[in-house]
Design a protein around this motif. Structure first.
Motif, mmCIF file in Angstrom:
data_model
loop_
_atom_site.group_PDB
_atom_site.id
_atom_site.type_symbol
_atom_site.label_atom_id
_atom_site.label_comp_id
_atom_site.label_asym_id
_atom_site.label_seq_id
_atom_site.Cartn_x
_atom_site.Cartn_y
_atom_site.Cartn_z
ATOM 1 N N GLU A 36 30.023 38.392 43.314
ATOM 2 C CA GLU A 36 30.758 39.228 42.365
ATOM 3 C C GLU A 36 30.081 39.247 40.996
ATOM 4 O O GLU A 36 29.264 38.379 40.677
ATOM 5 N N CYS A 210 31.972 45.168 36.038
ATOM 6 C CA CYS A 210 32.561 43.882 36.441
ATOM 7 C C CYS A 210 33.570 44.053 37.576
ATOM 8 O O CYS A 210 34.429 44.922 37.525
ATOM 9 N N ASP A 211 33.454 43.205 38.602
ATOM 10 C CA ASP A 211 34.448 43.202 39.674
ATOM 11 C C ASP A 211 35.741 42.577 39.176
ATOM 12 O O ASP A 211 36.828 43.022 39.504
ATOM 13 N N ARG A 212 35.582 41.494 38.411
ATOM 14 C CA ARG A 212 36.749 40.848 37.815
ATOM 15 C C ARG A 212 36.407 40.466 36.378
ATOM 16 O O ARG A 212 35.241 40.316 36.018
ATOM 17 N N PRO A 226 40.869 41.921 38.355
ATOM 18 C CA PRO A 226 40.216 43.196 38.072
ATOM 19 C C PRO A 226 40.694 43.733 36.713
ATOM 20 O O PRO A 226 41.795 43.386 36.269
ATOM 21 N N HIS A 228 42.006 46.420 35.682
ATOM 22 C CA HIS A 228 43.331 47.059 35.591
ATOM 23 C C HIS A 228 44.451 46.018 35.539
ATOM 24 O O HIS A 228 45.484 46.251 34.922
#
Ligand code: ADP
Ligand code: MG
Length: 255
Positions: A36, A210-212, A226, A228
């Motif tokens: 990630e 970024c994934d997280r 994430p 959001h």
């Protein structure tokens, strides 16, 4: 630790780091998944660089455990340079060395290779970051900001490490150069299967690559997920960071 540890590139548990009377990281825990791109945000002076430097063993810890690729960090460690590449915040290249010599530096330090092979590797690494073989003859003072970051990235990837640490890689770049650099990181992560740990203030980077995202406040990770999900966080610092006037304006412009 309930989840099987082979999923994780980095595991940090109850980490305490301080200098004199100052406690910078206060029982911090964090997992970085293999493959990630994890973004780390936090107040300036909040301990982001200290966290990164502690994970790679440059700063001693007072408490806690750190595992990288399933191996405990601490004491003597073999082959660290083969495990991670690093782009420091003040990621200066060696000014007296050419670009090629800078990229070859980790090879020289860690392996015994012929000059011919090292030259081939340098060309391949420069190409990988979007530079030309001729750029290898240049000196750091002859490079633009974006090129300097790319050379530093080529050097960080010289030994093909599975993990890449980036400390504010796009700060100081213009938005186009920063966008190009983000795209490069994203491509490299996909093609090489890298795990990327990236400290950044760049909302565009956080949203697009970024994934997280993890948020560091009061010496701890106070939110992770994430982008959001972070935008929904109720934590006061995280709210202020993402919903303050300045970031609202930027998010509006990016839509
Ligand atoms: N080697 C050091 N010796 C003493 N204090 C340090 C050292 N490195 C960092 N600090 C302190 O730790 C705090 C966190 O710094 P840093 O991790 O660089 O913040 P940032 O989140 O902006 O990267 C700051 O107060 C800084 O002054
Ligand atoms: Mg820093």
């Amino acid at each position: 630790m309930s989840e099987p540890q082979k999923e994780f590139a980095i595991r940090v548990r109850d980490l305490v780091v301080g200098f004199g009377r100052q406690t910078v990281l206060d029982h911090l825990s964090l997992d970085v998944r293999k493959g990630e791109i994890l973004g780390l945000v936090g107040a300036s002076g909040g301990g982001k660089s200290v966290l990164m430097r502690t994970i790679i063993g440059l700063i001693p810890r007072r408490e806690g455990t750190i595992e990288v690729m399933g191996q405990a960090i601490g004491g003597r460690r073999q082959g660290a340079a083969l495990t991670w590449g690093i782009l420091f915040q003040q990621g200066a290249l060696f000014s007296s060395l050419t670009v090629r010599q800078n990229v070859q530096f980790p090879l020289r330090e860690n392996l015994v290779l012929s000059q011919e092979l090292m030259d081939e590797i340098a060309i391949a690494k420069l190409e990988m970051v979007g530079l030309l073989p001729e750029d290898g003859d240049k000196y750091p003072s002859e490079l633009s900001g974006g090129m300097t970051k790319r050379v530093a990235l080529a050097r960080a990837l010289a030994l093909d490490p599975p993990i890449l640490f980036l400390d504010e890689p796009t700060s100081g770049l213009d938005p186009i150069a920063a966008g190009d650099f983000d795209e490069l990181i994203s491509t490299l992560q996909k093609t090489l299967g890298l795990t990327v740990f990236m400290v950044t203030h760049d909302l565009a980077s956080l949203t697009t690559v970024c994934d997280r995202v993890a948020a560091l406040a009061d010496g701890k990770i106070v939110a992770i997920g994430p982008m959001h999900e972070l935008l929904q966080s109720e934590h006061p610092w995280v709210r202020a960071y993402f919903h303050g006037k300045r970031s609202q304006m930027l998010q509006h412009e990016m839509r």
